[in-house]
Design an enzyme around this catalytic site. Structure first.
Site, PDB file in Angstrom:
ATOM      1  N   ARG A  65     -56.965 -30.291  10.402  1.00  0.00           N
ATOM      2  CA  ARG A  65     -55.830 -29.358  10.322  1.00  0.00           C
ATOM      3  C   ARG A  65     -54.578 -30.034   9.749  1.00  0.00           C
ATOM      4  O   ARG A  65     -53.800 -29.412   9.020  1.00  0.00           O
ATOM      5  CB  ARG A  65     -55.546 -28.809  11.725  1.00  0.00           C
ATOM      6  CG  ARG A  65     -54.523 -27.706  11.748  1.00  0.00           C
ATOM      7  CD  ARG A  65     -54.473 -27.027  13.109  1.00  0.00           C
ATOM      8  NE  ARG A  65     -53.509 -25.948  13.137  1.00  0.00           N
ATOM      9  CZ  ARG A  65     -52.570 -25.824  14.061  1.00  0.00           C
ATOM     10  NH1 ARG A  65     -52.479 -26.698  15.050  1.00  0.00           N
ATOM     11  NH2 ARG A  65     -51.722 -24.825  14.018  1.00  0.00           N
ATOM     12  N   HIS A  69     -52.139 -28.625   6.820  1.00  0.00           N
ATOM     13  CA  HIS A  69     -50.701 -28.389   7.023  1.00  0.00           C
ATOM     14  C   HIS A  69     -49.848 -29.299   6.145  1.00  0.00           C
ATOM     15  O   HIS A  69     -48.729 -28.950   5.798  1.00  0.00           O
ATOM     16  CB  HIS A  69     -50.337 -28.540   8.500  1.00  0.00           C
ATOM     17  CG  HIS A  69     -50.704 -27.339   9.321  1.00  0.00           C
ATOM     18  ND1 HIS A  69     -49.925 -26.848  10.341  1.00  0.00           N
ATOM     19  CD2 HIS A  69     -51.768 -26.504   9.248  1.00  0.00           C
ATOM     20  CE1 HIS A  69     -50.504 -25.769  10.860  1.00  0.00           C
ATOM     21  NE2 HIS A  69     -51.628 -25.552  10.231  1.00  0.00           N
ATOM     22  N   ASN A  97     -46.198 -26.092  13.774  1.00  0.00           N
ATOM     23  CA  ASN A  97     -46.730 -27.462  13.838  1.00  0.00           C
ATOM     24  C   ASN A  97     -46.639 -28.092  15.225  1.00  0.00           C
ATOM     25  O   ASN A  97     -47.051 -29.247  15.409  1.00  0.00           O
ATOM     26  CB  ASN A  97     -46.007 -28.359  12.819  1.00  0.00           C
ATOM     27  CG  ASN A  97     -46.523 -28.130  11.412  1.00  0.00           C
ATOM     28  OD1 ASN A  97     -47.649 -27.670  11.234  1.00  0.00           O
ATOM     29  ND2 ASN A  97     -45.708 -28.446  10.423  1.00  0.00           N
ATOM     30  N   HIS A 195     -62.418 -23.408  11.071  1.00  0.00           N
ATOM     31  CA  HIS A 195     -62.266 -22.978  12.468  1.00  0.00           C
ATOM     32  C   HIS A 195     -63.576 -23.019  13.242  1.00  0.00           C
ATOM     33  O   HIS A 195     -63.640 -22.529  14.357  1.00  0.00           O
ATOM     34  CB  HIS A 195     -61.620 -21.581  12.530  1.00  0.00           C
ATOM     35  CG  HIS A 195     -60.165 -21.597  12.123  1.00  0.00           C
ATOM     36  ND1 HIS A 195     -59.431 -20.462  11.888  1.00  0.00           N
ATOM     37  CD2 HIS A 195     -59.310 -22.628  11.908  1.00  0.00           C
ATOM     38  CE1 HIS A 195     -58.184 -20.795  11.543  1.00  0.00           C
ATOM     39  NE2 HIS A 195     -58.092 -22.102  11.540  1.00  0.00           N
TER      40      HIS A 195
END
Ligand code: HEM
Length: 326
Positions: A65, A69, A97, A195
């Protein structure tokens, strides 16, 4: 007249050069960038990630992740790793975040790399390599990571809020946000498959269980059979409990995500929304159990995502400490 012609030719050359230069940033990346300058770079990152994974396999998801990001805000330039300062709130401290994790793994890899070859390997590359290693250690695919990214000096919480997709987003917004990063609708369907590993805090989806449109209703896209179980795990207003996104195999990278989404069990509205576009819907149904093709696609889309807005050449810097500009 001849002079004017020469001038036009010169300007055309300059324009062409600048186009080559712009697109040349991503082209500046290559597999094995550190082969001569830090030959053990990739194995040091892998050993570091592997060491933490052996103790706790849930470390993989946050590392994957982190790369996403990083890339979606100012490109993959390690800006997600920078700390806030007295006069700047950094990406790290933006609301989307607050649930990021895995920074300690990047810092440990950086410390080992600074021992082996000081000032050579960028934090942005460590993040990209760690994401790959995290997925392959979780029994997922592996791919060749192009390296040569340099680290940015700017990190802004406001930019994180503006660029990171929300779990409440509709498919049109998700498609537009991915397109804005040069990623296709197929990339959206493929990368959402991330996911299949990891956890989510209740507040990233609990509006779907209790108060979807402000009338005490549920999200019609959520399978009603899943609701009692999720309500038992997440009480209204709970912002601390975490649940597995792919229950029972949250540390194994597989195609269960597509199975979940196809059954209406995707945890986020943004997961369920994949069924609201013909292309993403087709991808979901086709990849229930289609491991080989999902793995191949995932590597391709990750390489593509990893080239988003990168700094190369003389741009940016090689940070000494990933949390601080030099
Ligand atoms: C399509 C848009 C996306 C949205 C709206 C989204 C949203 C979210 C949210 C809300 C969480 C849970 C955060 C929490 O409450 O703790 C999450 C977790 C996660 N996301 Fe996404 N995500 C998206 C795409 C991606 C992509 C492209 C990747 C990677 C390629 C990714 C990888 C992950 C991983 C691995 C986790 C689990 C993290 C952990 O266990 O700590 N996501 N995502």
């Amino acid at each position: 007249m001849a002079l004017k012609h020469q001038m036009v030719v010169f300007l055309l050359h300059m324009a062409l050069l600048s186009v080559v230069f712009e697109t040349g940033n991503a082209a500046g990346l290559k597999v094995g960038f550190y082969q001569k300058t830090c030959p053990k770079a990739e194995s040091i990152v892998r050993q570091t990630v592997g060491g933490y994974f052996a103790k706790d396999p849930t470390v993989s998801a946050p590392l994957l992740r982190l790369h996403f990001h990083d890339c979606f805000v100012r490109g993959c330039d390690g800006s997600v790793l920078l700390n806030s300062t007295a006069d700047n709130v950094a990406e790290k401290d933006a609301a989307p975040n607050m649930s990021l994790d895995g920074f300690f793994v990047i810092d440990a890899a950086k410390a080992a790399l600074e021992q082996a070859c000081p000032g050579v390997v960028s934090c942005a590359d460590i993040v990209a390599l760690a994401a790959r290693d995290a997925v392959s250690l979780s029994q997922g695919p592996s791919w060749q990571v192009k390296t040569g990214r340099r680290d940015g000096r700017v990190s802004s919480a406001a930019e994180a809020v503006a660029n990171l997709p929300s779990s409440f987003a509709e498919i049109s917004t998700l498609k537009a946000q991915f397109a804005g990063k040069g990623l296709s609708t197929k990339d959206l369907a493929v990368l959402s498959g991330a996911h299949t590993i990891g956890n989510s805090h209740c507040n990233s989806f609990s509006n779907r269980l209790y108060n979807y449109t402000g009338k005490g209703d549920v999200d019609p896209l959520l399978n009603p059979k899943r609701i009692p179980e999720l309500r038992a795990q997440c009480k209204p207003g709970d912002a601390t409990t975490v649940v597995e996104m792919d229950p029972g195999s949250a540390t194994t990278f597989d195609t269960h995500y597509y199975q979940q989404v196809a059954a209406g069990n995707g945890l986020f509205h943004s997961d369920a929304a994949l069924l609201r576009d013909p292309l993403t819907k087709k991808y979901v149904y086709q990849h229930v159990g289609a491991t080989a093709s999902f793995f191949r696609d995932f590597g391709v889309s990750m390489v593509k995502m990893g080239m988003t807005g990168v700094l190369t050449g003389t741009h940016g810097e090689i940070r000494k400490n990933c949390a601080l500009v030099n």
